[in-house]
Scaffold this active site. Sequence first.
Site, PDB file in Angstrom:
ATOM      1  N   ASP A 179      79.795  -4.131  46.393  1.00 48.89           N
ATOM      2  CA  ASP A 179      80.011  -5.561  46.170  1.00 48.89           C
ATOM      3  C   ASP A 179      79.752  -6.266  47.501  1.00 48.89           C
ATOM      4  O   ASP A 179      79.662  -5.613  48.552  1.00 48.89           O
ATOM      5  CB  ASP A 179      81.456  -5.828  45.694  1.00 48.89           C
ATOM      6  CG  ASP A 179      81.708  -7.309  45.418  1.00 48.89           C
ATOM      7  OD1 ASP A 179      80.886  -7.936  44.723  1.00 48.89           O
ATOM      8  OD2 ASP A 179      82.705  -7.866  45.918  1.00 48.89           O
ATOM      9  N   SER A 180      79.662  -7.586  47.446  1.00 45.77           N
ATOM     10  CA  SER A 180      79.530  -8.353  48.685  1.00 45.77           C
ATOM     11  C   SER A 180      80.800  -8.260  49.526  1.00 45.77           C
ATOM     12  O   SER A 180      80.777  -8.554  50.717  1.00 45.77           O
ATOM     13  CB  SER A 180      79.273  -9.820  48.344  1.00 45.77           C
ATOM     14  OG  SER A 180      80.358 -10.315  47.577  1.00 45.77           O
ATOM     15  N   CYS A 192      79.459  -6.088  41.072  1.00 50.33           N
ATOM     16  CA  CYS A 192      79.205  -7.455  41.511  1.00 50.33           C
ATOM     17  C   CYS A 192      78.241  -8.068  40.506  1.00 50.33           C
ATOM     18  O   CYS A 192      77.162  -7.509  40.264  1.00 50.33           O
ATOM     19  CB  CYS A 192      78.553  -7.397  42.900  1.00 50.33           C
ATOM     20  SG  CYS A 192      77.958  -8.980  43.515  1.00 50.33           S
ATOM     21  N   GLU A 198      88.388 -13.633  49.851  1.00 51.66           N
ATOM     22  CA  GLU A 198      88.080 -12.739  50.973  1.00 51.66           C
ATOM     23  C   GLU A 198      89.135 -12.878  52.081  1.00 51.66           C
ATOM     24  O   GLU A 198      89.483 -11.920  52.754  1.00 51.66           O
ATOM     25  CB  GLU A 198      86.693 -13.053  51.551  1.00 51.66           C
ATOM     26  CG  GLU A 198      85.545 -12.545  50.700  1.00 51.66           C
ATOM     27  CD  GLU A 198      85.370 -11.028  50.747  1.00 51.66           C
ATOM     28  OE1 GLU A 198      85.468 -10.449  51.837  1.00 51.66           O
ATOM     29  OE2 GLU A 198      85.143 -10.430  49.674  1.00 51.66           O
ATOM     30  N   CYS A 203      82.513 -13.186  37.896  1.00 54.36           N
ATOM     31  CA  CYS A 203      82.396 -12.778  39.298  1.00 54.36           C
ATOM     32  C   CYS A 203      83.560 -11.832  39.550  1.00 54.36           C
ATOM     33  O   CYS A 203      84.694 -12.136  39.168  1.00 54.36           O
ATOM     34  CB  CYS A 203      82.502 -14.001  40.211  1.00 54.36           C
ATOM     35  SG  CYS A 203      82.730 -13.577  41.956  1.00 54.36           S
ATOM     36  N   HIS A 205      85.236 -11.090  42.054  1.00 53.10           N
ATOM     37  CA  HIS A 205      86.333 -11.560  42.908  1.00 53.10           C
ATOM     38  C   HIS A 205      87.441 -12.248  42.082  1.00 53.10           C
ATOM     39  O   HIS A 205      88.605 -12.237  42.477  1.00 53.10           O
ATOM     40  CB  HIS A 205      85.823 -12.569  43.939  1.00 53.10           C
ATOM     41  CG  HIS A 205      85.178 -11.949  45.137  1.00 53.10           C
ATOM     42  ND1 HIS A 205      83.926 -11.380  45.107  1.00 53.10           N
ATOM     43  CD2 HIS A 205      85.612 -11.809  46.427  1.00 53.10           C
ATOM     44  CE1 HIS A 205      83.615 -10.928  46.318  1.00 53.10           C
ATOM     45  NE2 HIS A 205      84.622 -11.182  47.138  1.00 53.10           N
TER      46      HIS A 205
HETATM   47  N1  DGL Z   1      81.794 -10.504  43.575  1.00 54.36           N
HETATM   48  C1  DGL Z   1      80.505 -11.012  43.387  1.00 54.36           C
HETATM   49  C2  DGL Z   1      80.134 -11.319  41.975  1.00 54.36           C
HETATM   50  O1  DGL Z   1      80.652 -10.649  41.113  1.00 54.36           O
HETATM   51  C3  DGL Z   1      79.845 -11.850  44.459  1.00 54.36           C
HETATM   52  C4  DGL Z   1      80.593 -12.979  45.025  1.00 54.36           C
HETATM   53  C5  DGL Z   1      79.847 -13.534  46.202  1.00 54.36           C
HETATM   54  O2  DGL Z   1      79.661 -12.796  47.162  1.00 54.36           O
HETATM   55  O3  DGL Z   1      79.434 -14.703  46.132  1.00 54.36           O
HETATM   56  O4  DGL Z   1      79.321 -12.138  41.683  1.00 54.36           O
END
Ligand code: DGL
Length: 269
Positions: A9-10, A72, A151, A183, A185
């Site tokens: 993931d990011s 992600c 984050e 997303c 997150h």
């Molecule tokens: N967690 C990620 C997603 O599912 C990326 C969020 C990001 O880095 O902008 O899209």
Amino acid sequence: MATTIGMLDSGVGGLTILRAIREQLPGQPVVYLADQAHVPYGVRSLDEVRRFTKEITQFLIDQGAKLIVVACNTASVAALSYLRNEYPETPFVGMEPAVKPAAEQTKTGVVGVLATYATFQTEVYNSVKERFAKNVTVIQNHCPGLVNQIEKGDLTGFETRKILESALRPMVAQGIDTVVLGCTHYPFVIPLIEEIVGPKVRVIDPAPAIARQTQRLLMEHGWLSDGIIGSEIRLITTGNAQTIEKNLPLYLGYHLPVESIQWVDEKLG
Ligand code: DGL
């Protein structure tokens, strides 16, 4: 030896998927790469996200991962078919916003989708919407700043609440009965989301479905482990290991050591 799952993931978002995978597949070792040097992916070009994701996949395979979970949405919609082409031997589990189940189950005919700006631009997302949500009103919001708040470890504070309120209040006013978390997150702020949308709105967290899909693929390949010996989790960040390590109890409920690795000329090493 049990088969290692590689996850990426990011940043910390994929840990929402890791939690579910851990619950369902406690016997499987995991190596997880958080690309915090580049977070957020959601404001980057798809080409850039594809390049990062390819290099991280190679890195995870080099660490012994046999199956890759692209935990992600942004990386999945940007790069999954490309990765499957590049690594035909490796099974991938990817994600796309759960618009289909939401469209099938909505009673009001109005659903909300929260995902990143980049995800909303992709053909993959727009074709899912086109195919499965034709007769449904879909209201989208990319929650600017929310990934950064998460984050930072701010899951309940004023700023985080403000971002979610301005995304969700208009959706509620237009009659949504379902919110899709597109997303990885965002499941960290489900309590806040539920507080804002109220009990009549269903919130779809994709993590359990992704864990089930991972289990199916492992079974298909004969890679499902039945013991738990040696099923450790390795967490690696391209950012600051201390920061993520300090916040881990917030995300996972427990401490783990975190390794770090640097990008050098677009290579991990
Ligand atoms: N967690 C990620 C997603 O599912 C990326 C969020 C990001 O880095 O902008 O899209």
